[in-house]
Design a protein around this motif. Sequence first.
Motif, PDB file in Angstrom:
ATOM      1  N   GLY A 105       1.790  -6.291  -8.399  1.00 19.72           N
ATOM      2  CA  GLY A 105       3.094  -6.048  -7.795  1.00 19.72           C
ATOM      3  C   GLY A 105       2.875  -5.424  -6.433  1.00 19.72           C
ATOM      4  N   ASP A 106       2.991  -6.216  -5.379  1.00 21.56           N
ATOM      5  CA  ASP A 106       2.619  -5.789  -4.026  1.00 21.56           C
ATOM      6  C   ASP A 106       3.821  -5.800  -3.091  1.00 21.56           C
ATOM      7  OD1 ASP A 106       0.101  -5.844  -5.147  1.00 21.56           O
ATOM      8  OD2 ASP A 106      -0.465  -7.755  -4.206  1.00 21.56           O
ATOM      9  N   ALA A 107       3.762  -4.934  -2.076  1.00 24.45           N
ATOM     10  CA  ALA A 107       4.850  -4.859  -1.096  1.00 24.45           C
ATOM     11  C   ALA A 107       4.291  -4.345   0.220  1.00 24.45           C
ATOM     12  CB  ALA A 107       5.967  -3.942  -1.593  1.00 24.45           C
ATOM     13  N   SER A 108       5.093  -4.466   1.279  1.00 23.25           N
ATOM     14  CA  SER A 108       4.679  -3.964   2.591  1.00 23.25           C
ATOM     15  C   SER A 108       5.903  -3.559   3.398  1.00 23.25           C
ATOM     16  CB  SER A 108       3.865  -5.011   3.355  1.00 23.25           C
ATOM     17  OG  SER A 108       4.661  -6.154   3.627  1.00 23.25           O
ATOM     18  N   ILE A 109       5.660  -2.650   4.335  1.00 24.11           N
ATOM     19  CA  ILE A 109       6.680  -2.248   5.309  1.00 24.11           C
ATOM     20  C   ILE A 109       6.019  -2.237   6.681  1.00 24.11           C
ATOM     21  CG2 ILE A 109       8.198  -0.400   6.116  1.00 24.11           C
ATOM     22  CD1 ILE A 109       8.445   0.569   3.241  1.00 24.11           C
ATOM     23  N   VAL A 110       6.534  -3.018   7.598  1.00 19.50           N
ATOM     24  CA  VAL A 110       6.044  -3.028   8.987  1.00 19.50           C
ATOM     25  C   VAL A 110       7.240  -2.798   9.881  1.00 19.50           C
ATOM     26  CG1 VAL A 110       4.879  -4.342  10.776  1.00 19.50           C
ATOM     27  CG2 VAL A 110       4.181  -4.623   8.382  1.00 19.50           C
ATOM     28  N   ASP A 111       7.190  -1.721  10.682  1.00 15.01           N
ATOM     29  CA  ASP A 111       8.315  -1.361  11.533  1.00 15.01           C
ATOM     30  C   ASP A 111       7.791  -1.005  12.929  1.00 15.01           C
ATOM     31  OD1 ASP A 111      11.291  -0.597  11.648  1.00 15.01           O
ATOM     32  OD2 ASP A 111      10.295   1.209  12.425  1.00 15.01           O
ATOM     33  N   ALA A 112       8.033  -1.903  13.887  1.00 14.16           N
ATOM     34  CA  ALA A 112       7.529  -1.691  15.241  1.00 14.16           C
ATOM     35  C   ALA A 112       8.150  -0.477  15.904  1.00 14.16           C
ATOM     36  CB  ALA A 112       7.788  -2.948  16.077  1.00 14.16           C
ATOM     37  N   ALA A 113       9.390  -0.168  15.578  1.00 19.89           N
ATOM     38  CA  ALA A 113      10.077   0.951  16.232  1.00 19.89           C
ATOM     39  C   ALA A 113       9.423   2.286  15.925  1.00 19.89           C
ATOM     40  CB  ALA A 113      11.545   0.961  15.809  1.00 19.89           C
ATOM     41  N   THR A 114       8.953   2.456  14.696  1.00 16.40           N
ATOM     42  CA  THR A 114       8.329   3.730  14.317  1.00 16.40           C
ATOM     43  C   THR A 114       6.812   3.674  14.329  1.00 16.40           C
ATOM     44  OG1 THR A 114       8.377   3.118  11.973  1.00 16.40           O
ATOM     45  CG2 THR A 114      10.285   4.325  12.836  1.00 16.40           C
ATOM     46  N   GLY A 115       6.246   2.479  14.326  1.00 19.85           N
ATOM     47  CA  GLY A 115       4.794   2.354  14.256  1.00 19.85           C
ATOM     48  C   GLY A 115       4.242   2.398  12.846  1.00 19.85           C
ATOM     49  N   ILE A 116       5.116   2.350  11.841  1.00 23.00           N
ATOM     50  CA  ILE A 116       4.674   2.365  10.453  1.00 23.00           C
ATOM     51  C   ILE A 116       4.226   0.968  10.025  1.00 23.00           C
ATOM     52  CG2 ILE A 116       5.448   2.584   8.052  1.00 23.00           C
ATOM     53  CD1 ILE A 116       5.002   5.258   9.307  1.00 23.00           C
ATOM     54  N   ASP A 117       3.040   0.903   9.434  1.00 23.73           N
ATOM     55  CA  ASP A 117       2.521  -0.331   8.861  1.00 23.73           C
ATOM     56  C   ASP A 117       1.955   0.030   7.493  1.00 23.73           C
ATOM     57  OD1 ASP A 117       1.248  -2.659   8.118  1.00 23.73           O
ATOM     58  OD2 ASP A 117       0.340  -3.021  10.072  1.00 23.73           O
ATOM     59  N   LEU A 118       2.713  -0.286   6.434  1.00 24.19           N
ATOM     60  CA  LEU A 118       2.366   0.158   5.075  1.00 24.19           C
ATOM     61  C   LEU A 118       2.060  -1.035   4.194  1.00 24.19           C
ATOM     62  CD1 LEU A 118       4.206   2.801   2.896  1.00 24.19           C
ATOM     63  CD2 LEU A 118       3.844   0.495   1.994  1.00 24.19           C
ATOM     64  N   THR A 119       0.980  -0.901   3.421  1.00 26.30           N
ATOM     65  CA  THR A 119       0.625  -1.883   2.406  1.00 26.30           C
ATOM     66  C   THR A 119       0.554  -1.177   1.059  1.00 26.30           C
ATOM     67  OG1 THR A 119      -0.672  -3.202   3.966  1.00 26.30           O
ATOM     68  CG2 THR A 119      -1.095  -3.545   1.625  1.00 26.30           C
ATOM     69  N   TYR A 120       1.215  -1.778   0.077  1.00 25.14           N
ATOM     70  CA  TYR A 120       1.237  -1.198  -1.277  1.00 25.14           C
ATOM     71  C   TYR A 120       0.727  -2.216  -2.277  1.00 25.14           C
ATOM     72  CZ  TYR A 120       3.076   0.518  -5.737  1.00 25.14           C
ATOM     73  OH  TYR A 120       3.200   0.934  -7.032  1.00 25.14           O
ATOM     74  N   VAL A 121      -0.154  -1.764  -3.173  1.00 20.70           N
ATOM     75  CA  VAL A 121      -0.703  -2.620  -4.217  1.00 20.70           C
ATOM     76  C   VAL A 121      -0.594  -1.889  -5.549  1.00 20.70           C
ATOM     77  CG1 VAL A 121      -2.794  -3.694  -5.151  1.00 20.70           C
ATOM     78  CG2 VAL A 121      -2.327  -3.787  -2.688  1.00 20.70           C
ATOM     79  N   SER A 122      -0.047  -2.574  -6.550  1.00 19.22           N
ATOM     80  CA  SER A 122      -0.155  -2.116  -7.936  1.00 19.22           C
ATOM     81  C   SER A 122      -0.723  -3.278  -8.724  1.00 19.22           C
ATOM     82  CB  SER A 122       1.193  -1.667  -8.492  1.00 19.22           C
ATOM     83  OG  SER A 122       2.150  -2.712  -8.470  1.00 19.22           O
ATOM     84  N   ALA A 123      -1.709  -3.012  -9.572  1.00 16.93           N
ATOM     85  CA  ALA A 123      -2.385  -4.118 -10.242  1.00 16.93           C
ATOM     86  C   ALA A 123      -3.042  -3.652 -11.526  1.00 16.93           C
ATOM     87  CB  ALA A 123      -3.444  -4.732  -9.324  1.00 16.93           C
ATOM     88  N   LEU A 124      -3.164  -4.581 -12.445  1.00 16.19           N
ATOM     89  CA  LEU A 124      -3.983  -4.424 -13.635  1.00 16.19           C
ATOM     90  C   LEU A 124      -5.062  -5.485 -13.506  1.00 16.19           C
ATOM     91  CD1 LEU A 124      -4.341  -2.929 -16.315  1.00 16.19           C
ATOM     92  CD2 LEU A 124      -2.834  -4.606 -17.380  1.00 16.19           C
ATOM     93  N   GLU A 125      -6.280  -5.042 -13.216  1.00 21.20           N
ATOM     94  CA  GLU A 125      -7.307  -5.935 -12.691  1.00 21.20           C
ATOM     95  C   GLU A 125      -8.493  -6.082 -13.633  1.00 21.20           C
ATOM     96  OE1 GLU A 125     -10.149  -6.273  -8.672  1.00 21.20           O
ATOM     97  OE2 GLU A 125      -8.272  -5.151  -8.632  1.00 21.20           O
ATOM     98  N   ALA A 126      -9.058  -7.285 -13.632  1.00 18.05           N
ATOM     99  CA  ALA A 126     -10.322  -7.587 -14.304  1.00 18.05           C
ATOM    100  C   ALA A 126     -11.382  -7.784 -13.229  1.00 18.05           C
ATOM    101  CB  ALA A 126     -10.184  -8.853 -15.149  1.00 18.05           C
ATOM    102  N   ALA A 127     -12.508  -7.100 -13.384  1.00 16.53           N
ATOM    103  CA  ALA A 127     -13.562  -7.193 -12.380  1.00 16.53           C
ATOM    104  C   ALA A 127     -14.914  -6.965 -13.059  1.00 16.53           C
ATOM    105  CB  ALA A 127     -13.330  -6.167 -11.266  1.00 16.53           C
ATOM    106  N   PHE A 128     -15.944  -6.903 -12.239  1.00 14.66           N
ATOM    107  CA  PHE A 128     -17.301  -6.705 -12.736  1.00 14.66           C
ATOM    108  C   PHE A 128     -17.881  -5.465 -12.061  1.00 14.66           C
ATOM    109  CE2 PHE A 128     -16.195 -11.083 -13.324  1.00 14.66           C
ATOM    110  CZ  PHE A 128     -16.709 -11.395 -14.573  1.00 14.66           C
ATOM    111  N   ALA A 129     -18.525  -4.615 -12.851  1.00 20.36           N
ATOM    112  CA  ALA A 129     -18.957  -3.302 -12.376  1.00 20.36           C
ATOM    113  C   ALA A 129     -19.841  -3.397 -11.148  1.00 20.36           C
ATOM    114  CB  ALA A 129     -19.681  -2.555 -13.498  1.00 20.36           C
ATOM    115  N   ALA A 130     -20.732  -4.377 -11.091  1.00 19.91           N
ATOM    116  CA  ALA A 130     -21.623  -4.539  -9.935  1.00 19.91           C
ATOM    117  C   ALA A 130     -21.126  -5.617  -8.992  1.00 19.91           C
ATOM    118  CB  ALA A 130     -23.043  -4.852 -10.407  1.00 19.91           C
ATOM    119  N   GLU A 131     -19.870  -6.047  -9.181  1.00 20.71           N
ATOM    120  CA  GLU A 131     -19.215  -7.028  -8.319  1.00 20.71           C
ATOM    121  C   GLU A 131     -19.916  -8.381  -8.315  1.00 20.71           C
ATOM    122  OE1 GLU A 131     -18.525  -5.297  -4.497  1.00 20.71           O
ATOM    123  OE2 GLU A 131     -17.388  -3.610  -5.321  1.00 20.71           O
ATOM    124  N   GLU A 132     -20.612  -8.683  -9.414  1.00 21.91           N
ATOM    125  CA  GLU A 132     -21.203  -9.997  -9.630  1.00 21.91           C
ATOM    126  C   GLU A 132     -20.743 -10.500 -10.993  1.00 21.91           C
ATOM    127  OE1 GLU A 132     -23.003 -11.717  -7.554  1.00 21.91           O
ATOM    128  OE2 GLU A 132     -23.265 -10.193  -5.996  1.00 21.91           O
TER     129      GLU A 132
END
Length: 449
Positions: A105-132
């Motif tokens: 569940g991801d979202a973002s806010i980019v506002d040139a007037a204030t200079g805010i550039d926000l990235t939001y990530v929520s996730a339930l992820e499957a991965a590998f401990a050594a990234e292989e």
Amino acid sequence: MQNTRINTATSLLLVMIASQPALAALNAVDSGPYTQENGGFAAWYQDTHGRVLELCLSKATSSRTPGAAGAPAYMCGLASEPGFDTTQAVNFPTNFPGEAFWFTGDASIVDAATGIDLTYVSALEAAFAAEEVVEGDQVSFARIRIRVDVPQEGTYIVTHPYGVEIFEVDAAGGRVINMTRDIGIGVPQTYDGALTGDVGPFLRSVNGPYTEPNPDTFEDETFIGDPNLLEEVTGSPFGTNFIRIQGPGGIDLRTDLFAVMGKLSTDVILPTPARVERATYSRKNGVSGVEAQQDVFLQAPPPPNTASFTDSSNVSVEMTEANTTGNWYGQSSSNPTALPVTLNLSADNQLAIPNSTATTVTTPLVDLVQIHSATYNPANGQLTISASSSDETASPTLTVFSNGNDIGTLAGAGPIKTLTTNISPIPPSEIRVESTNGGSDLEEVIIQP
């Protein structure tokens, strides 16, 4: 990877606050056996709203959003990477993604007037401990990630579906807010750690669910959102189905739009989640006799589902839920004349999820114990405690415990009972008061100067 990982720039002091009560974010996880079809990962997770999401490896595509050339709009957000070719069949370990997801569940806010550039990530992820992609190295975790470019120093507050974070920024410029919190990574191929993470219940599109055909199996599959779209969502345990950032100079920006991914299971049939948060009674002598009430709180899937409890007089009481967070409440005016009493609570999720089953749980009805004060005087070694029970007619015995040891009984003529006893030379850090009618309360001891 570590069990909890928080990354911040050196110019950032991160302060986490618990503005909401702690909740069990997820309800259950597949206990195995784990198959190669899912890469050796748990096949599914269930949230506290009853939804069961499978590990999202389907090549079903969105009928709402056209994909780019060579990049189909997959409903599972699949993308080719070294070692994984989306044009070929998913196969572990020869053609399997290094990262896969049960939920995002991801979202973002980019506002040139204030200079805010926000990235939001929520996730339930499957991965590998050594990234292989290696058998025996599989891990899962619940992730919250917040990254923000900010225009100036000061305090920034980010409210999101799964909590509130406060950041104190002392040097602006660039992405100085950079937080990643991963919870659940432990022994490989054990997946219950993510149950205690921050992610859950699963956010879902208010326009969904969506059904798309799987091109490999030719079967229809159902998804809680379309990650190729930005949509309003529901499901936050706190009712905060948005991202909001507040900061110095009047910065106050918000978005209600998320890209949500998750594939609903149609094969796994589980009971409706139901967890009793509290079942207490109170009573006192009134003008016309004993005035009593029973207060019951239940965490269960929100409407259109239903919940109820059977009180001490065997009367069924319908419970209510006000804000789709899954927090139910019911009250009865029955006087529990014979204690102990066990209440039966029922929750039914079939209106929202037809393949779920109704649940009945039991819990004891107890009095509500409240510790009013617990202080220790180092000068004379005196520990002084005052507490009360919500049962003012039966006057249950209130006993004080420290480190599991009985240190005395509270006494007094009125509702509030007291105890002063000598504990020397080391004070207890906390004490517990237990009632003979089942209630209890825990309090940290205040050490006087």
